[in-house]
Design a protein around this motif. Structure first.
Motif, PDB file in Angstrom:
ATOM      1  N   THR A 190      -3.078   2.934  -7.470  1.00 32.32           N
ATOM      2  CA  THR A 190      -3.229   1.596  -7.832  1.00 32.32           C
ATOM      3  C   THR A 190      -3.559   1.292  -9.127  1.00 32.32           C
ATOM      4  N   LYS A 193      -0.520   0.907 -10.714  1.00 33.84           N
ATOM      5  CA  LYS A 193       0.548  -0.002 -10.397  1.00 33.84           C
ATOM      6  C   LYS A 193       1.763   0.480  -9.912  1.00 33.84           C
ATOM      7  N   ASP A 195       4.809   1.144  -7.325  1.00 31.28           N
ATOM      8  CA  ASP A 195       5.497   0.457  -6.309  1.00 31.28           C
ATOM      9  C   ASP A 195       5.572   1.450  -4.992  1.00 31.28           C
ATOM     10  N   ASP A 196       5.018   2.486  -4.927  1.00 32.21           N
ATOM     11  CA  ASP A 196       4.639   3.220  -3.790  1.00 32.21           C
ATOM     12  C   ASP A 196       3.286   2.839  -3.389  1.00 32.21           C
ATOM     13  N   THR A 197       2.461   1.947  -3.485  1.00 35.63           N
ATOM     14  CA  THR A 197       1.434   1.736  -3.225  1.00 35.63           C
ATOM     15  C   THR A 197       1.335   1.157  -1.867  1.00 35.63           C
ATOM     16  N   SER A 198       2.244   0.230  -1.558  1.00 35.03           N
ATOM     17  CA  SER A 198       2.440  -0.209   0.015  1.00 35.03           C
ATOM     18  C   SER A 198       2.759   0.568   0.971  1.00 35.03           C
ATOM     19  N   LYS A 199       3.784   1.785   0.418  1.00 30.51           N
ATOM     20  CA  LYS A 199       4.010   3.133   1.373  1.00 30.51           C
ATOM     21  C   LYS A 199       2.918   3.645   1.931  1.00 30.51           C
ATOM     22  N   ILE A 201      -0.065   2.807   1.709  1.00 32.40           N
ATOM     23  CA  ILE A 201      -1.262   1.872   2.613  1.00 32.40           C
ATOM     24  C   ILE A 201      -0.628   1.940   3.943  1.00 32.40           C
ATOM     25  N   GLU A 202       0.680   1.803   4.204  1.00 31.50           N
ATOM     26  CA  GLU A 202       1.402   1.876   5.443  1.00 31.50           C
ATOM     27  C   GLU A 202       1.173   3.315   6.157  1.00 31.50           C
ATOM     28  N   SER A 205      -2.604   3.628   7.174  1.00 30.63           N
ATOM     29  CA  SER A 205      -2.927   2.986   8.310  1.00 30.63           C
ATOM     30  C   SER A 205      -2.731   3.711   9.463  1.00 30.63           C
TER      31      SER A 205
END
Length: 353
Positions: A190, A193, A195-199, A201-202, A205
């Motif tokens: 984070t 910044k 771009d792998d942050t969303s991956k 998080i997935e 989860s």
């Protein structure tokens, strides 16, 4: 139902009445041919069974808890001998002055076996003392066997509860430890910044869903554990990129079951001690195979030549894993750890469920 029966055997004094009825019924039915009438049969075995149960009550409820269980072996032995002598004397008197007088024809042959059929002669007959004592004691033996079985089952239940509590405590230590490391990874991305942050998080989860909802049983399928490890490796690969080379091979069909989170702890340890502090290239090799009815797990990782932050050789996770192995796989696993200056390796074998 079985639990209630065990509690009844352990606590209720009414069990002696139940045993009286059972022993009386068995003894009377087995010897009905010998006696001249049902009245004689019921009276004779009513008296004998009462003597047997009274002796059992004295031994089981008084002598054993008051002396044998308190390691007063000499006193227990003396009182046991006195109890046998006392009940032998009572039985002899009742037999001689009540049953033989009331039913003389039944005991003609019995009286002839004594060289001296007087009261003193019978009191001093060692063979008769042994014979009568064994007869009096057999309900005591039965009650003790059932009592010991009941206590063993109770102890097993306590041990199971204790094991479950210990495993729960170990998992509670392990899960926050894992979550803390993963959140640190996410925090680092984070800040960049990335771009792998969303991956991340997935993947996180999926991992949290598994830890919170799908690994609450003592054992889970190996395929679920492999999926968990793959998700974790994906997170760490995003974080470290080309700084780490990971080789992960598996040769299992996925239907076998193992304790949850065992293998992940080794993987965590490899990253924490072999990658996080490495400024050059790090390497991790993981292999999971099935050998006969055993799971063979091997993990090797490089160790940095210069360590910025010194840690103990055995992490919290590895300590927990050893404790879990002792609880879930007692004497059915082997764990070998080789820790050198430039590499760390763990070799685990355990029986599959």
């Amino acid at each position: 139902m079985l639990k209630k029966l065990q509690q009844f055997i352990e606590t209720s004094k009414l069990k002696y009445l139940i045993f009286w009825l059972l022993i009386f019924t068995f003894s009377a039915s087995a010897s009905s041919w010998y006696y001249n009438s049902n009245y004689e049969l019921f009276l004779t075995y009513g008296v004998r069974t009462t003597e047997q149960i009274l002796m059992a009550f004295v031994i089981v409820e008084f002598l054993i808890p008051s002396f044998l269980n308190k390691k007063k072996n000499t006193v227990f032995t003396l009182l046991m001998i006195l109890t046998l002598l006392l009940f032998y004397c009572i039985c002899t008197v009742v037999h001689m002055y009540y049953l033989e007088v009331k039913f003389p024809s039944t005991y003609v042959r019995y009286i002839k076996r004594f060289e001296d059929p007087s009261l003193l002669g019978r009191f001093t007959s060692f063979a008769e003392f042994i014979s009568k004592s064994l007869y009096l004691l057999y309900p005591t033996f039965l009650i003790l066997v059932l009592k010991l079985y009941s206590e063993k089952q109770h102890l097993l239940r306590i041990n199971e509860q204790k094991k479950s509590a210990e495993l729960s405590a170990l998992k509670n230590q392990l899960n926050p430890h894992f979550l803390f490391n993963t959140l640190n990874n996410l925090h680092a991305l984070t800040l960049k910044k990335s771009d792998d942050t969303s991956k991340v998080i997935e993947k996180l989860s999926h991992i949290l869903d598994y830890i919170l909802y799908r690994c609450n049983d003592n054992y889970v399928t190996i395929s679920n554990e492999i999926e968990l490890i793959n998700n974790y490796l994906s997170l760490e690969k995003i974080r470290y990129g080309d700084r780490v080379t990971i080789n992960f091979t598996q040769n299992v069909n996925g239907d076998e079951k193992i304790a949850p989170l065992l293998l992940l702890t080794f993987v965590e340890n490899a990253f924490k001690h072999g990658v996080a502090q490495e400024i050059d290239q790090a390497k991790i090799e993981i292999e999971i195979t099935k050998e006969n009815e055993q799971l063979a797990f091997t993990i090797k990782n490089s160790v940095p030549e210069f360590v910025v932050e010194k840690t103990t050789s055995t992490s919290i996770g590895l300590k927990n894993i050893k404790e879990q192995l002792e609880l879930l796989y007692p004497k059915t696993h082997s764990l070998i750890i080789n820790n050198s200056s430039n590499s760390f390796a763990a070799f685990l074998k355990l029986n599959l469920i």
